[in-house]
Motif scaffolding. Structure first.
Motif, PDB file in Angstrom:
ATOM      1  N   LYS A 140       7.431  22.294  34.862  1.00 43.36           N
ATOM      2  CA  LYS A 140       6.291  22.075  33.962  1.00 43.36           C
ATOM      3  C   LYS A 140       6.298  23.131  32.866  1.00 43.36           C
ATOM      4  O   LYS A 140       5.755  24.225  33.034  1.00 43.36           O
ATOM      5  CB  LYS A 140       4.990  22.121  34.778  1.00 43.36           C
ATOM      6  N   TYR A 141       6.936  22.803  31.770  1.00 42.78           N
ATOM      7  CA  TYR A 141       6.979  23.715  30.626  1.00 42.78           C
ATOM      8  C   TYR A 141       5.777  23.485  29.707  1.00 42.78           C
ATOM      9  O   TYR A 141       5.435  24.348  28.905  1.00 42.78           O
ATOM     10  CB  TYR A 141       8.257  23.479  29.812  1.00 42.78           C
ATOM     11  N   ASP A 142       5.217  22.301  29.765  1.00 42.16           N
ATOM     12  CA  ASP A 142       4.180  21.904  28.803  1.00 42.16           C
ATOM     13  C   ASP A 142       4.668  22.123  27.379  1.00 42.16           C
ATOM     14  O   ASP A 142       3.920  22.571  26.494  1.00 42.16           O
ATOM     15  CB  ASP A 142       2.875  22.691  29.050  1.00 42.16           C
ATOM     16  N   GLY A 143       5.951  21.851  27.185  1.00 39.70           N
ATOM     17  CA  GLY A 143       6.522  21.966  25.836  1.00 39.70           C
ATOM     18  C   GLY A 143       6.896  23.381  25.428  1.00 39.70           C
ATOM     19  O   GLY A 143       7.467  23.578  24.359  1.00 39.70           O
ATOM     20  N   ASP A 144       6.605  24.374  26.253  1.00 41.51           N
ATOM     21  CA  ASP A 144       6.939  25.765  25.911  1.00 41.51           C
ATOM     22  C   ASP A 144       8.302  26.116  26.514  1.00 41.51           C
ATOM     23  O   ASP A 144       8.383  26.634  27.630  1.00 41.51           O
ATOM     24  CB  ASP A 144       5.848  26.712  26.456  1.00 41.51           C
ATOM     25  N   PHE A 145       9.351  25.882  25.729  1.00 43.22           N
ATOM     26  CA  PHE A 145      10.700  26.045  26.271  1.00 43.22           C
ATOM     27  C   PHE A 145      11.190  27.491  26.181  1.00 43.22           C
ATOM     28  O   PHE A 145      12.357  27.765  26.421  1.00 43.22           O
ATOM     29  CB  PHE A 145      11.658  25.061  25.597  1.00 43.22           C
ATOM     30  N   SER A 146      10.255  28.420  25.869  1.00 49.13           N
ATOM     31  CA  SER A 146      10.612  29.839  25.987  1.00 49.13           C
ATOM     32  C   SER A 146      10.479  30.281  27.455  1.00 49.13           C
ATOM     33  O   SER A 146      10.953  31.346  27.831  1.00 49.13           O
ATOM     34  CB  SER A 146       9.714  30.702  25.089  1.00 49.13           C
ATOM     35  N   LEU A 147       9.830  29.449  28.281  1.00 48.34           N
ATOM     36  CA  LEU A 147       9.694  29.798  29.705  1.00 48.34           C
ATOM     37  C   LEU A 147      11.050  29.682  30.396  1.00 48.34           C
ATOM     38  O   LEU A 147      11.865  28.835  30.037  1.00 48.34           O
ATOM     39  CB  LEU A 147       8.732  28.835  30.413  1.00 48.34           C
TER      40      LEU A 147
END
Ligand SMILES: C[S@@+](CC[C@H](N)C(=O)[O-])C[C@H]1O[C@@H](n2cnc3c(N)ncnc32)[C@H](O)[C@@H]1O
Length: 310
Positions: free
Chosen positions: A32-39
């Motif tokens: 579950k990145y919620d679109g935050d692919f810096s995770l």
């Protein structure tokens, strides 16, 4: 349903490779990145675990059932929150691996559990197992709705009224082609070819026809509380998995050597694991596949018709 042999083909054969690449308690479902692919992958999987527990609303001291628990990532997380987790899997390799970590896991078909098996739970979760519940043959025999309806009925009996069921699953996307066209011998990288390769990786499994079918089959037993689309997050998850599988480890090299006989004798194995094509990435990008996280809440009377319509 995919048989135990078919589930073992994928999950037990790759057991050690998976754990050396992802870590012993690695997750094998979309993060579950919620679109935050810096995770990082680990952070995004941890975000998913936290979200599941928040949505299930199970407090410390409660009990959660994980249907198709894989290598136990979710179960280990709930244990860390003071919740007792019970898991079932059809993979003997996963059963063994979960045992190393003292997790309570049983080799059982998730669709056959009743309150008599382990009692009633405060919440139920299933991440990436629903995909295996209907086989291609059952789909062709027109049994898909019945199989999913039976499953939701049995899960509803495992939670009290108001209890929640978190379901994460791939479904076929809006650009899915007719079943008859899926063919691993079709022109390379065509939709038919890509889906044919996927069928070799997940033998005996046919997916739901979109989120609508899942919701329709759940509806008599559960109210839909929340739904999220995880298609883009899944593409990033697969990218991270591929990087980790490719990372060198001498024990992995030895394991790859033990797979040579499989490579030599099984065309299915070659299609499934060494085609050189990331079939699931392509299928998600082309929206042949889609992906959803559903939060369901059990109705008051799970065997009757919905009381409030929705
Ligand atoms: C893609 S893995 C996901 C594992 C885990 N939930 C995760 O997120 O890492 C699918 C899991 O479903 C299990 N599975 C498939 N069909 C099953 C069935 N009928 N009963 C129990 N487990 C099943 C497999 O053994 C495997 O553990």
């Amino acid at each position: 349903m995919a048989s135990q042999a078919e589930v073992d083909f994928m999950y037990t054969l790759t057991d050690k490779l998976f754990r050396l690449s992802m870590g012993d308690l690695g997750d094998f479902s979309g993060a579950k990145y919620d679109g935050d692919f810096s995770l990082s992958l680990r952070q995004a999987q941890a975000r998913k675990h936290a979200y599941v527990v928040e949505q299930l609303r199970v407090p410390a001291g409660g009990r959660v059932l994980d249907l198709g628990c894989g290598w136990g990532g979710m179960l280990a997380y709930v244990r860390g929150r003071g919740i007792r987790g019970v898991g079932v899997t059809l993979s003997t390799g996963q059963l063994r691996a979960c045992g190393y970590h003292g997790l309570e896991v049983h080799l059982l078909d998730a669709r056959t559990l009743t309150p008599e098996t382990f009692g009633v739970f405060d919440g139920v979760v299933s991440l990436g197992a629903f995909e295996h519940f209907c086989s291609t043959e059952q789909y062709r025999a027109g049994e898909q709705d019945r199989i999913y309806s039976d499953f939701f009925r049995s899960v509803a009996a495992l939670v009290p009224p108001g209890g929640r069921f978190f379901l994460q699953t791939m479904v076929f996307g809006k650009n899915m082609i007719p079943f008859e066209e899926v063919d691993v011998r079709a022109p390379r990288l065509s939709n038919a070819h890509v889906l044919g390769l996927l069928g070799k990786t997940f033998p005996g499994s046919w997916l739901p026809q979109g989120d609508g079918q899942v919701e329709r089959c759940a509806q008599p037993h559960f109210r839909l509380v929340e739904k999220e689309n995880g298609r883009r997050d899944y593409i990033e998850t697969i990218r991270q998995w591929r990087a980790r599988f490719a990372r060198f480890h001498w024990r992995k090299s030895l394991l790859y050597l033990t797979l040579i006989p499989w490579y030599a004798r099984s065309a299915d194995f070659r299609h499934a694991f060494v085609s050189g094509i990331s079939a699931n990435t392509i299928a998600f990008e082309r929206e042949l596949l889609d992906h959803f996280r559903f939060v369901f809440e059990r109705r008051e009377d799970p065997t009757g018709e919905p009381r409030n319509g929705g």
